[in-house]
Design an enzyme around this catalytic site. Structure first.
Site, PDB file in Angstrom:
ATOM      1  N   GLU A 192      34.544 -17.674   6.059  1.00 13.12           N
ATOM      2  CA  GLU A 192      35.567 -17.596   5.014  1.00 13.12           C
ATOM      3  C   GLU A 192      36.791 -18.363   5.485  1.00 13.12           C
ATOM      4  O   GLU A 192      37.306 -18.114   6.576  1.00 13.12           O
ATOM      5  CB  GLU A 192      35.910 -16.114   4.783  1.00 13.12           C
ATOM      6  CG  GLU A 192      36.981 -15.886   3.752  1.00 13.12           C
ATOM      7  CD  GLU A 192      37.490 -14.440   3.727  1.00 13.12           C
ATOM      8  OE1 GLU A 192      36.838 -13.533   4.284  1.00 13.12           O
ATOM      9  OE2 GLU A 192      38.572 -14.229   3.154  1.00 13.12           O
ATOM     10  N   ASP A 227      46.700 -26.046   0.212  1.00 13.15           N
ATOM     11  CA  ASP A 227      47.762 -25.712   1.172  1.00 13.15           C
ATOM     12  C   ASP A 227      47.716 -26.722   2.315  1.00 13.15           C
ATOM     13  O   ASP A 227      46.625 -27.096   2.762  1.00 13.15           O
ATOM     14  CB  ASP A 227      47.513 -24.333   1.813  1.00 13.15           C
ATOM     15  CG  ASP A 227      47.544 -23.192   0.819  1.00 13.15           C
ATOM     16  OD1 ASP A 227      47.952 -23.429  -0.329  1.00 13.15           O
ATOM     17  OD2 ASP A 227      47.142 -22.070   1.200  1.00 13.15           O
ATOM     18  N   GLU A 273      48.310 -26.174   5.324  1.00 10.70           N
ATOM     19  CA  GLU A 273      47.694 -25.517   6.486  1.00 10.70           C
ATOM     20  C   GLU A 273      46.170 -25.525   6.453  1.00 10.70           C
ATOM     21  O   GLU A 273      45.518 -25.422   7.477  1.00 10.70           O
ATOM     22  CB  GLU A 273      48.139 -24.064   6.518  1.00 10.70           C
ATOM     23  CG  GLU A 273      49.638 -23.898   6.537  1.00 10.70           C
ATOM     24  CD  GLU A 273      50.012 -22.435   6.670  1.00 10.70           C
ATOM     25  OE1 GLU A 273      49.397 -21.611   5.965  1.00 10.70           O
ATOM     26  OE2 GLU A 273      50.898 -22.139   7.477  1.00 10.70           O
ATOM     27  N   LYS A 319      40.812 -19.513 -19.630  1.00  5.68           N
ATOM     28  CA  LYS A 319      41.154 -20.916 -19.377  1.00  5.68           C
ATOM     29  C   LYS A 319      40.449 -21.454 -18.123  1.00  5.68           C
ATOM     30  O   LYS A 319      40.494 -20.831 -17.056  1.00  5.68           O
ATOM     31  CB  LYS A 319      42.677 -21.048 -19.194  1.00  5.68           C
ATOM     32  CG  LYS A 319      43.459 -20.721 -20.461  1.00  5.68           C
ATOM     33  CD  LYS A 319      42.889 -21.461 -21.612  1.00  5.68           C
ATOM     34  CE  LYS A 319      43.836 -22.228 -22.451  1.00  5.68           C
ATOM     35  NZ  LYS A 319      43.157 -22.903 -23.578  1.00  5.68           N
ATOM     36  N   CYS A 358      46.301   7.941  16.664  1.00  8.26           N
ATOM     37  CA  CYS A 358      47.107   7.153  17.594  1.00  8.26           C
ATOM     38  C   CYS A 358      48.559   7.650  17.608  1.00  8.26           C
ATOM     39  O   CYS A 358      48.799   8.733  18.121  1.00  8.26           O
ATOM     40  CB  CYS A 358      46.982   5.669  17.281  1.00  8.26           C
ATOM     41  SG  CYS A 358      47.273   4.670  18.759  1.00  8.26           S
ATOM     42  N   GLN A 396      50.188  11.239  18.970  1.00 13.80           N
ATOM     43  CA  GLN A 396      51.340  11.337  19.875  1.00 13.80           C
ATOM     44  C   GLN A 396      52.438  12.207  19.254  1.00 13.80           C
ATOM     45  O   GLN A 396      53.092  13.000  19.946  1.00 13.80           O
ATOM     46  CB  GLN A 396      51.858   9.933  20.207  1.00 13.80           C
ATOM     47  CG  GLN A 396      50.810   9.078  20.940  1.00 13.80           C
ATOM     48  CD  GLN A 396      51.276   7.650  21.223  1.00 13.80           C
ATOM     49  OE1 GLN A 396      52.321   7.216  20.747  1.00 13.80           O
ATOM     50  NE2 GLN A 396      50.488   6.914  22.001  1.00 13.80           N
ATOM     51  N   HIS A 452      41.315   4.895  17.320  1.00 15.63           N
ATOM     52  CA  HIS A 452      41.294   4.626  15.873  1.00 15.63           C
ATOM     53  C   HIS A 452      39.878   4.806  15.317  1.00 15.63           C
ATOM     54  O   HIS A 452      39.123   3.843  15.243  1.00 15.63           O
ATOM     55  CB  HIS A 452      41.749   3.193  15.596  1.00 15.63           C
ATOM     56  CG  HIS A 452      43.185   2.949  15.886  1.00 15.63           C
ATOM     57  ND1 HIS A 452      44.155   2.992  14.905  1.00 15.63           N
ATOM     58  CD2 HIS A 452      43.825   2.666  17.045  1.00 15.63           C
ATOM     59  CE1 HIS A 452      45.340   2.735  15.455  1.00 15.63           C
ATOM     60  NE2 HIS A 452      45.165   2.531  16.747  1.00 15.63           N
ATOM     61  N   GLU A 471      38.981   5.121  12.374  1.00 10.56           N
ATOM     62  CA  GLU A 471      38.810   4.448  11.081  1.00 10.56           C
ATOM     63  C   GLU A 471      38.091   3.106  11.192  1.00 10.56           C
ATOM     64  O   GLU A 471      37.433   2.670  10.253  1.00 10.56           O
ATOM     65  CB  GLU A 471      40.165   4.278  10.384  1.00 10.56           C
ATOM     66  CG  GLU A 471      41.146   3.286  11.007  1.00 10.56           C
ATOM     67  CD  GLU A 471      42.031   3.884  12.110  1.00 10.56           C
ATOM     68  OE1 GLU A 471      41.650   4.918  12.695  1.00 10.56           O
ATOM     69  OE2 GLU A 471      43.094   3.304  12.391  1.00 10.56           O
TER      70      GLU A 471
HETATM   71  N1  GLN Z   1      53.033   2.919  19.396  1.00 12.45           N
HETATM   72  C1  GLN Z   1      52.056   3.762  20.011  1.00 12.45           C
HETATM   73  C2  GLN Z   1      51.555   3.166  21.325  1.00 12.45           C
HETATM   74  O1  GLN Z   1      51.673   1.984  21.553  1.00 12.45           O
HETATM   75  C3  GLN Z   1      50.900   4.029  19.059  1.00 12.45           C
HETATM   76  C4  GLN Z   1      50.144   2.813  18.657  1.00 12.45           C
HETATM   77  C5  GLN Z   1      49.261   3.025  17.446  1.00 12.45           C
HETATM   78  O2  GLN Z   1      49.497   3.942  16.656  1.00 12.45           O
HETATM   79  N2  GLN Z   1      48.295   2.155  17.245  1.00 12.45           N
HETATM   80  O3  GLN Z   1      51.020   3.881  22.137  1.00 12.45           O
END
Ligand code: GLN
Length: 537
Positions: free
Chosen positions: A143, A150, A152, A190, A384, A388, A510, A512
């Site tokens: 892609e 453009d 670029e 169009k 993350c 914290q 993470h 996700e």
């Molecule tokens: N800012 C935090 C750290 O660097 C959390 C980073 C995040 O949420 N991805 O540890």
């Protein structure tokens, strides 16, 4: 030499037409027809990777197993194809130039003038062919970010032109995604903008083999005929891409239009089989026929921009569908939250996600939100920075460690319950220097995490500089906040849980990034299930 086929996806007329979704949908159809396929994104900006970009600029930064900070389209590729991507799947102009300039300094081109053609274009061509040369893929879809025309994009379009020539027309084709606008006053679709964008491509020596036309209304045979005539494209290769209810409908829509059939014909690929989308369609059915709804709050500071939390939103949807639940997501701006309005803002939610992030903007709002759901027994997932914040909240409000904080937010805090990682202390450069990519984590038997994952060693992706400070481990555990996941080598805390809370989990990683349509993430599934249980009660 593996006989890999290359498909280039370019865009015309406007940005945000969904090239990534079209590329992913085409890849899905080809994969479901029995081919091994991967997708690569070339981004025409000068940043070496999007890791240094603000989410407002570029949406979420997607992290791969090998620790590459990449464009969010790679998230779509993984979610659709259910296979991991890597650094090779995302290349920017900055990375191309960096490689060429490093070579120049090393003397690799000694005596020669280094130029866009051939040096930059050769490097682009090399990067495009890296994935094919592994021998792992029958088809590589590339892609090209941005819109043709453009400044670029020019070196990329030139590289595509050369590669089509080098590889031969049966081995490399161009799919051009374009927009057919509807003029409401004239009640007409169009074609002119598309004609112009194809002309633009042709001026660079590239004629598209297939046109995919984004449209709000069906385009009909007449328009297809007209486009074919004026754009030099076979009529059967004009594919309508009508607005869909969900991105996950697009593979089926493309199958109906026969996109994969034309592609295979043009590339000389033979298969008797129709794409098999059984598991995909089961997901779609569940997604569209939920039995219940749950209301989930997402607290973050980039709430204005949907794309900033793309993978979290998708992971919640996957998890919802697999539980036959509609997940209604309520974005909540962390800067708008305070002690007075928290009840009004979070009332009625069945679960709360506190999002990742950097810097101190909005963190007090996040801490207030965590306290609310902790005290009210509402399911909580902290990701993350969200994890914290949960640690800080517990230290402040349960352990009474006044002004406990992360050294990211307050360097001289008396109680640094979150602190910079040892190996980050000497790091001064910002690009690609965090703790990145997949790391193993060992789960404590008997914990919620262990029950959810159903195994002792898991692997999850990271992107952070700060960590849970083990000096406070005992204190926090004795007060009820348990660390239930550790990096087996370093002892870094990766997961915290509250034992006597219905569902309170914070993760340093993470999750996700690893949720896909066919493999929704166990943590998100357990979280939405807990939210639905909370609703029942
Ligand atoms: N800012 C935090 C750290 O660097 C959390 C980073 C995040 O949420 N991805 O540890």
């Amino acid at each position: 030499m593996p006989n890999t086929k290359y498909i280039f996806v370019t865009g015309g007329v406007s940005s945000s037409l969904g090239k990534g979704i079209i590329a992913a949908s085409l890849a899905k159809l080809l994969q479901s027809s029995g081919f091994s396929v991967t997708i690569q994104k070339l981004d025409p900006y000068i940043n070496v990777d999007p890791g240094t970009l603000n989410p407002y600029e570029h949406g979420e930064c997607f992290v791969t197993n090998d620790g590459a900070e990449t464009d969010l389209d790679l998230g779509h590729y993984e979610r659709f194809l259910n296979i991991p991507t890597s650094q090779a799947n995302n290349v920017t102009t900055g990375r191309i130039y960096q490689t060429v300039i490093n070579k120049e300094r090393r003397g690799d081109y000694l005596g020669k003038t280094v130029q866009i053609i051939p040096h930059i274009t050769n490097e682009i061509k090399r990067r495009i062919q890296i994935l094919g040369e592994t021998g792992d893929y029958d088809i590589v879809i590339t892609e090209i970010g941005g819109t043709v025309g453009d400044i670029e994009s020019l070196p990329y379009v030139e590289s595509v032109r050369q590669l089509k020539w080098d590889l031969g027309r049966e081995n490399a084709i161009v799919v051009h995604l374009t927009l057919i606008p509807y003029l409401a006053a004239a009640k007409e679709l169009k074609t002119k903008p598309t004609q112009h964008s194809v002309k633009e491509l042709m001026e660079s020596g590239v004629s598209p083999d297939i046109l995919v036309c984004r449209t709000e209304h069906h385009i009909g045979e007449d328009i297809k005929r007209k486009l074919a005539l004026f754009c030099n494209v076979d009529k059967e290769a004009i594919i309508e891409s009508i607005d869909a209810e969900t991105i996950y409908d697009v593979p089926n829509l493309m199958m109906k239009e026969g996109l994969h059939t034309v592609v295979m014909k043009k590339l000389g690929l033979k298969t008797e089989e129709k794409p098999i989308l059984t598991a995909w369609n089961k997901f779609l059915y569940n997604y569209k026929n939920p039995k219940e709804t749950v209301e989930i709050g997402l607290v973050g500071k980039y709430i204005e921009l949907q794309d900033a939390y793309k993978s979290i939103l998708e992971a919640l949807e996957h998890a919802g569908a697999h539980n036959q639940l509609r997940v209604n997501i309520h974005p909540i701006h962390s800067e708008d939250l305070n002690r007075k309005n928290v009840d009004e803002k979070l009332k009625g939610l069945h679960g709360l996600v506190v999002a990742p992030g950097f810097g101190d903007r909005g963190i007090e709002g996040k801490i207030i939100a965590v306290r609310y759901v902790r005290e009210k027994g509402i399911p909580f997932l902290g990701i993350c920075l969200g994890m914290q914040m949960a640690v800080i909240e517990y230290a402040r409000n349960v352990l009474n460690l006044e002004n406990a904080n992360s050294t990211e937010m307050s360097r001289g805090t008396k109680h640094p319950v979150i602190d910079i990682m040892e190996d980050q202390k000497m790091v001064t450069e910002k690009g690609g220097t965090m703790r990145l990519g997949a790391w193993d984590c060992r789960l404590e038997k008997g914990s919620k995490a262990y029950a959810i994952y159903g195994q002792e060693i898991i692997s999850e992706r990271h992107r952070h500089r700060y960590e849970f400070n083990n000096d406070y481990l005992k204190l926090l555990e004795d007060a009820g906040l348990k660390a239930t996941g550790f990096n087996p080598k370093t002892g870094l805390v990766e997961i915290v849980e509250i034992e006597d809370h219905p569902w309170f989990v914070g993760v340093q990683y993470h999750p996700e990034y690893k949720s896909t349509v066919l493999n929704p993430h166990p943590l998100f599934m357990a979280f939405v299930k807990a939210a639905s249980l909370h609703k029942e009660q």
